[in-house]
Every structure is written in structure tokens, then in C-alpha cells.
Scaffold this motif. Structure first.
Motif, mmCIF file in Angstrom:
data_model
loop_
_atom_site.group_PDB
_atom_site.id
_atom_site.type_symbol
_atom_site.label_atom_id
_atom_site.label_comp_id
_atom_site.label_asym_id
_atom_site.label_seq_id
_atom_site.Cartn_x
_atom_site.Cartn_y
_atom_site.Cartn_z
ATOM 1 N N ASN A 1 3.523 20.104 26.702
ATOM 2 C CA ASN A 1 4.882 20.291 27.230
ATOM 3 C C ASN A 1 5.827 20.806 26.151
ATOM 4 O O ASN A 1 6.676 21.674 26.406
ATOM 5 N N THR B 1 7.852 24.270 26.079
ATOM 6 C CA THR B 1 9.294 24.257 25.816
ATOM 7 C C THR B 1 9.647 25.209 24.679
ATOM 8 O O THR B 1 10.643 25.945 24.746
ATOM 9 N N LYS B 2 8.810 25.218 23.638
ATOM 10 C CA LYS B 2 9.045 26.126 22.513
ATOM 11 C C LYS B 2 8.965 27.581 22.964
ATOM 12 O O LYS B 2 9.782 28.420 22.548
ATOM 13 N N ASN C 1 9.566 28.751 25.938
ATOM 14 C CA ASN C 1 10.769 29.040 26.723
ATOM 15 C C ASN C 1 11.982 29.247 25.826
ATOM 16 O O ASN C 1 12.821 30.125 26.078
#
Length: 290
Positions: free
Chosen positions: A66, A70-71, A73
Motif C-alpha cells: 500500500n 501511495t508513493k 501516486n
């Protein structure tokens, strides 16, 4: 009796050996069973610990995945932000280039390729603001600078044409058209170069950019400038013919360029043949192009 005793003794020894071997086998079986039980216990313990480790690591793995998403994105968002920020900075970045203008024939300007890249950056920024932030003040700045740069490009286009827009000398025109019907397919004089090939290539690049960006006024400019040059060429030819024919515009007997071809002909006038008209049209088109 002795033989019987010996036989009995021999059997007794064998029984003792077999009993000893049997005891050893039983002992080894017991040890093997003990080892098997130990291994089974170890495997059960390992399986239990592995299950506990999986229960501990799996959430960490999921959380790591996750975090990785997230990184990604965040990186994409930063790239988009950098792209948007570049639209806000494009005016200040290319303002100096636009102010100097292109330098095809103008001194102190910017190389045409660099100048067109700057205009393209302004065009992309203008499209972005028109689509996403039509009320932005930055849109007005970008549009103003883009229009100014386009005007300077059109002006440079006109300057190039004016600089290289020289009429063709009457003698050169006569060399092109002074061919008999029988010689139309022979090697002819080379058409004078009005605009040098390197400058012509720059003009074509500029014309393509102006056309693709809705600035087609260059067509009118080109038509007027080149048309004026052609009219001057024809006027000079007319004046030259009048001067060498004793004042008659239509006379050709006194022309030093035409006399070798027509001095032995006695017919007063004749209509030019279709082939000659086609030849004249072809030469006129060759002179008219870049």
C-alpha cells in the motif's frame, strides 16, 4: 556324546548371537522411533512458528504494498504538478526569447528552431488554461505573449521576402522565353534563383507553423510581395523591349536577344502555338515559386 554336545554348543552360540542382534535391532528401532518423534515435534514446532510468522509478516507486506502504491501516486501527482507549474512559468521563461524575435535575417534575434519551440510552449500553456482555468490572469499573459511572438514571426517572414524579393533582369527573362518551337524540348537556361535554398527552407518552416496555428495572413503577404516583384520584372521587360525596338512595345526586330531567332522570318505576325504558351506558363510558374 561329544558330537551332540558340540552341536548343542554351536546352536546355543548362534541363539545367543541372534538374540544379541535382535536386542540391537530393538534398541535401534527404539532410537529411530525416538528420533522420528523428535523430528515430528520439531516440524510441528516449525510449522507453528511459520504460521505465527506469516500472521506477523502478511500485514507488514500488505502495508508495504500500500505504501508503494501511495508513493507511485505521489510521484505521478508531483509530475502533474510540475507540468502545471511549468505552464505558469512559461511566460517568464520565454519572454526574453519572444522579445528578441527570430533571427533568420534580423540581427540580434533568436535561432528559428528555438524561437518556434518557445511559441509551441506558449501554445500548449494557452490550451491548458483555456480548458481548465479560463478565468486565469495567466491566460491573458500567455495569450498576449503568444500573439506578440506570432506577429514577430509574421514580420520576419515579410522581412525575408522583402530582402530577397528582387525583380528578374529583362535579359534573364529573355533567355528563358527566347526559344523556338523546335527547341522547346532541348536544354534550357536555368531559372534564376530568387530566394536561396537555405532561406527558402526557413520560409517554408515559418509558413507551416503560421498555417498550423491559424495565422494564414502570410499567404496574402506572400502574394502581394511576390506579385509586386513579378510585375516589376514584367514592367522592366516591357521597358527593355521598347528601348531595343525603337519605341515599339510589340516590335522585336531591334532586340539583340530575339534577332538571331527571327531576323530571317518574313511573316508579319502570328499567334503563338499552344506548345509555346504552355512553355511560357511553365517558366512563369518556375519563377513565381520560392
Amino acid at each position: 556324546m561329544t558330537s551332540l554336545d558340540d552341536r548343542k554348543f554351536e546352536i546355543t552360540n548362534k541363539l545367543e548371537k541372534e538374540q544379541s542382534n535382535l536386542n540391537i535391532l530393538v534398541e535401534r528401532l527404539a532410537k529411530s522411533s525416538q528420533i522420528s518423534n523428535g523430528i515430528d515435534t520439531i516440524l510441528n514446532t516449525f510449522e507453528t512458528r511459520l504460521s505465527r510468522l506469516e500472521d506477523t509478516i502478511l500485514p507488514v507486506y500488505n502495508e508495504t504494498e500500500n505504501l508503494h502504491k501511495t508513493k507511485q501516486n505521489i510521484d505521478k501527482t508531483l509530475q502533474l504538478l510540475d507540468n502545471v507549474i511549468s505552464y505558469y512559468e512559461v511566460s517568464s521563461n520565454v519572454e526574453d526569447v519572444i522579445e528578441k524575435g527570430p533571427s533568420v535575417v534580423t540581427d540580434g534575434g533568436i535561432d528559428l528552431e528555438i524561437y518556434l519551440k518557445s511559441l509551441n510552449r506558449l501554445s500548449k500553456a494557452q490550451k491548458y488554461f483555456e480548458k481548465h482555468i479560463p478565468q486565469s490572469v495567466e491566460l491573458e499573459n500567455v495569450m498576449s505573449l503568444f500573439n506578440k511572438g506570432s506577429d514577430k514571426l509574421s514580420s520576419e517572414f515579410r522581412t525575408i521576402l522583402d530582402k530577397h524579393n528582387r525583380p528578374i533582369l529583362p535579359v534573364a527573362l529573355l533567355n528563358l522565353i527566347n526559344n523556338d518551337d523546335d527547341a522547346l524540348n532541348e536544354d534550357l537556361p536555368t531559372v534564376p534563383i530568387v530566394i536561396p535554398p537555405p532561406i527558402r527552407a526557413e520560409l517554408i518552416t515559418m509558413a507551416n507553423w503560421l498555417y498550423n496555428n491559424g495565422r494564414d495572413e502570410y499567404l496574402t503577404v506572400y502574394g502581394k510581395v511576390r506579385g509586386h516583384s513579378m510585375m516589376k520584372s514584367l514592367t522592366s521587360l516591357k521597358t527593355y523591349q521598347r528601348s531595343v525596338s525603337g519605341g515599339s512595345v510589340h516590335g522585336t526586330a531591334g532586340s539583340p536577344m530575339l534577332r538571331p531567332k527571327f531576323q530571317n522570318r518574313h511573316e508579319p505576325t502570328r499567334r503563338p502555338s499552344t506548345r509555346r504558351l504552355q512553355f511560357f506558363e511553365k517558366k512563369a510558374n518556375e519563377v513565381a515559386i520560392f
